[in-house]
Design a protein around this motif. Structure first.
Motif, short mmCIF file in Angstrom:
data_model
loop_
_atom_site.label_atom_id
_atom_site.label_comp_id
_atom_site.label_asym_id
_atom_site.label_seq_id
_atom_site.Cartn_x
_atom_site.Cartn_y
_atom_site.Cartn_z
N GLU A 178 8.02 0.13 -15.39
CA GLU A 178 6.98 1.13 -15.17
C GLU A 178 5.59 0.57 -15.43
OE1 GLU A 178 7.14 4.16 -13.75
OE2 GLU A 178 9.24 3.63 -13.38
N ILE A 179 5.45 -0.23 -16.48
CA ILE A 179 4.15 -0.84 -16.78
C ILE A 179 3.76 -1.79 -15.65
CG2 ILE A 179 2.93 -2.41 -18.34
CD1 ILE A 179 4.61 -1.11 -20.63
N GLU A 180 4.72 -2.58 -15.20
CA GLU A 180 4.46 -3.49 -14.08
C GLU A 180 4.08 -2.70 -12.83
OE1 GLU A 180 6.57 -7.47 -12.59
OE2 GLU A 180 7.83 -5.69 -12.39
N ASP A 181 4.78 -1.61 -12.59
CA ASP A 181 4.48 -0.76 -11.43
C ASP A 181 3.07 -0.19 -11.49
OD1 ASP A 181 6.95 -1.21 -10.37
OD2 ASP A 181 7.76 0.78 -10.83
N LEU A 182 2.59 0.13 -12.69
CA LEU A 182 1.22 0.63 -12.83
C LEU A 182 0.22 -0.40 -12.32
CD1 LEU A 182 1.06 2.42 -16.29
CD2 LEU A 182 0.66 3.42 -14.04
N ASN A 183 0.41 -1.65 -12.71
CA ASN A 183 -0.48 -2.71 -12.26
C ASN A 183 -0.41 -2.86 -10.74
OD1 ASN A 183 -2.27 -4.95 -12.44
ND2 ASN A 183 -0.50 -6.29 -12.26
N ILE A 184 0.80 -2.87 -10.21
CA ILE A 184 0.98 -3.00 -8.76
C ILE A 184 0.35 -1.81 -8.05
CG2 ILE A 184 2.72 -2.99 -6.92
CD1 ILE A 184 4.53 -4.60 -8.89
N SER A 185 0.55 -0.64 -8.59
CA SER A 185 -0.01 0.58 -8.00
C SER A 185 -1.53 0.53 -7.95
CB SER A 185 0.46 1.79 -8.80
OG SER A 185 -0.17 2.96 -8.34
N HIS A 186 -2.16 0.07 -9.02
CA HIS A 186 -3.62 -0.01 -9.04
C HIS A 186 -4.12 -1.06 -8.05
CE1 HIS A 186 -3.89 2.87 -12.19
NE2 HIS A 186 -3.30 2.10 -13.09
N ARG A 187 -3.41 -2.17 -7.95
CA ARG A 187 -3.78 -3.21 -6.98
C ARG A 187 -3.67 -2.66 -5.56
NH1 ARG A 187 -2.74 -9.00 -8.58
NH2 ARG A 187 -2.20 -9.21 -6.40
N HIS A 188 -2.60 -1.93 -5.29
CA HIS A 188 -2.41 -1.35 -3.96
C HIS A 188 -3.47 -0.30 -3.67
CE1 HIS A 188 2.06 -2.52 -3.15
NE2 HIS A 188 1.34 -3.53 -3.56
N GLN A 189 -3.82 0.49 -4.68
CA GLN A 189 -4.85 1.51 -4.48
C GLN A 189 -6.17 0.85 -4.09
OE1 GLN A 189 -6.01 3.76 -7.96
NE2 GLN A 189 -7.22 5.18 -6.75
N LEU A 190 -6.56 -0.20 -4.80
CA LEU A 190 -7.79 -0.90 -4.47
C LEU A 190 -7.71 -1.49 -3.07
CD1 LEU A 190 -10.58 -1.97 -5.29
CD2 LEU A 190 -9.41 -3.94 -6.35
N ALA A 191 -6.61 -2.14 -2.74
CA ALA A 191 -6.44 -2.76 -1.42
C ALA A 191 -6.48 -1.70 -0.32
CB ALA A 191 -5.13 -3.54 -1.37
N HIS A 192 -5.81 -0.58 -0.55
CA HIS A 192 -5.74 0.48 0.46
C HIS A 192 -7.13 1.08 0.70
CE1 HIS A 192 -3.97 3.56 2.91
NE2 HIS A 192 -4.54 4.50 2.17
N ARG A 193 -7.85 1.36 -0.36
CA ARG A 193 -9.20 1.93 -0.21
C ARG A 193 -10.13 0.95 0.51
NH1 ARG A 193 -9.32 6.65 -2.00
NH2 ARG A 193 -8.12 7.40 -3.77
N LEU A 194 -10.03 -0.32 0.16
CA LEU A 194 -10.86 -1.33 0.81
C LEU A 194 -10.49 -1.47 2.29
CD1 LEU A 194 -13.17 -3.28 0.28
CD2 LEU A 194 -11.49 -4.98 -0.45
N ALA A 195 -9.21 -1.41 2.60
CA ALA A 195 -8.78 -1.49 4.00
C ALA A 195 -9.27 -0.29 4.80
CB ALA A 195 -7.25 -1.59 4.08
N ILE A 196 -9.21 0.89 4.23
CA ILE A 196 -9.73 2.09 4.92
C ILE A 196 -11.22 1.93 5.17
CG2 ILE A 196 -10.23 4.56 4.67
CD1 ILE A 196 -7.58 4.79 3.10
N LEU A 197 -11.94 1.47 4.16
CA LEU A 197 -13.38 1.26 4.29
C LEU A 197 -13.68 0.28 5.42
CD1 LEU A 197 -16.36 1.34 3.45
CD2 LEU A 197 -15.78 -0.24 1.58
N MET A 198 -13.00 -0.87 5.42
CA MET A 198 -13.28 -1.88 6.44
C MET A 198 -12.83 -1.42 7.83
SD MET A 198 -12.95 -5.54 4.51
CE MET A 198 -11.29 -5.37 3.89
N ALA A 199 -11.75 -0.66 7.90
CA ALA A 199 -11.33 -0.12 9.20
C ALA A 199 -12.42 0.80 9.77
CB ALA A 199 -10.01 0.63 9.06
N HIS A 200 -13.02 1.60 8.90
CA HIS A 200 -14.09 2.49 9.37
C HIS A 200 -15.36 1.70 9.72
CE1 HIS A 200 -11.55 5.84 8.40
NE2 HIS A 200 -12.43 6.62 8.98
N LEU A 201 -15.63 0.62 9.00
CA LEU A 201 -16.77 -0.22 9.38
C LEU A 201 -16.52 -0.87 10.75
CD1 LEU A 201 -17.63 -1.89 5.94
CD2 LEU A 201 -18.90 -0.06 7.11
N LEU A 202 -15.29 -1.27 11.00
CA LEU A 202 -14.95 -1.81 12.33
C LEU A 202 -15.14 -0.75 13.41
CD1 LEU A 202 -11.72 -3.83 11.45
CD2 LEU A 202 -13.80 -4.77 12.51
#
Length: 186
Positions: free
Chosen positions: A79-103
């Motif tokens: 679960e602790i490991e999943d928290l780290n992975i989840s936060h990394r995915h959240q950052l990546a997902h938000r950045l991907a949405i941002l860049m998709a909209h910039l495109l």
């Protein structure tokens, strides 16, 4: 299928860049392909995970009362490991949405509207909050491989949403520009 098997399947699906890009599009969640995919891995409702709160509260109580032998160490670590992975995915997902909209903003100027501006602003604000709350994730912004994966996800989202046939394979903007409050590509 037990709790851990279901969590592993959900993590596996979320960790696959192609599926992340597809799952980012809410319309895809309605499509029959998702049902077929879920059935093909053995259970159509693998995302219907059990409530983890009672288990978590039990583990917290055991920790606070120093009942070390009763702790579910393997699953706590997971679960602790999943928290780290989840936060990394959240950052990546938000950045991907941002860049998709910039495109979309750059390559579809005739379709620009306030909702795109809101999404760009909101994703920048949410990214800033994530990085403020978890500054240890900031190192990812300098990770070339991670940035390439995020850009690939952004391209996938933009293609799904616009059906544009040509988009740059390499990010055209610096990360500073992408995250800058007032930057919009022209």
């Amino acid at each position: 299928m037990d709790f851990l098997q279901r969590r592993r399947i959900a993590r596996m699906l979320a960790a696959t860049p192609e599926l992340r890009a597809l799952l980012a599009d809410p319309d895809c969640l309605q499509d029959a392909w998702l049902d077929a995919l879920l059935k093909s891995i053995g259970e159509a409702n693998c995302f219907d995970l059990p409530d983890i709160c009672p288990w978590t509260l039990e583990q917290v109580a055991l920790l606070r009362s120093a009942q070390w032998a009763l702790l579910d160490i393997e699953h706590i670590a997971e679960e602790i490991e999943d928290l780290n992975i989840s936060h990394r995915h959240q950052l990546a997902h938000r950045l991907a949405i941002l860049m998709a909209h910039l495109l979309k903003w750059k390559y579809q100027p005739d379709r620009r509207d306030d909702s795109w501006k809101r999404t760009i602003r909101d994703q920048r604000q949410r990214i800033a909050k994530v990085l403020k709350k978890m500054p240890s994730l900031r190192h990812l912004l300098d990770d070339h491989e991670w940035n390439e994966e995020v850009w690939t996800d952004a391209l996938g989202m933009a293609v799904l949403q616009t059906e544009l046939t040509y988009l740059p394979k390499v990010r055209e903007w610096s990360l500073e520009q992408v995250l800058a409050e007032d930057y919009l590509p022209s």
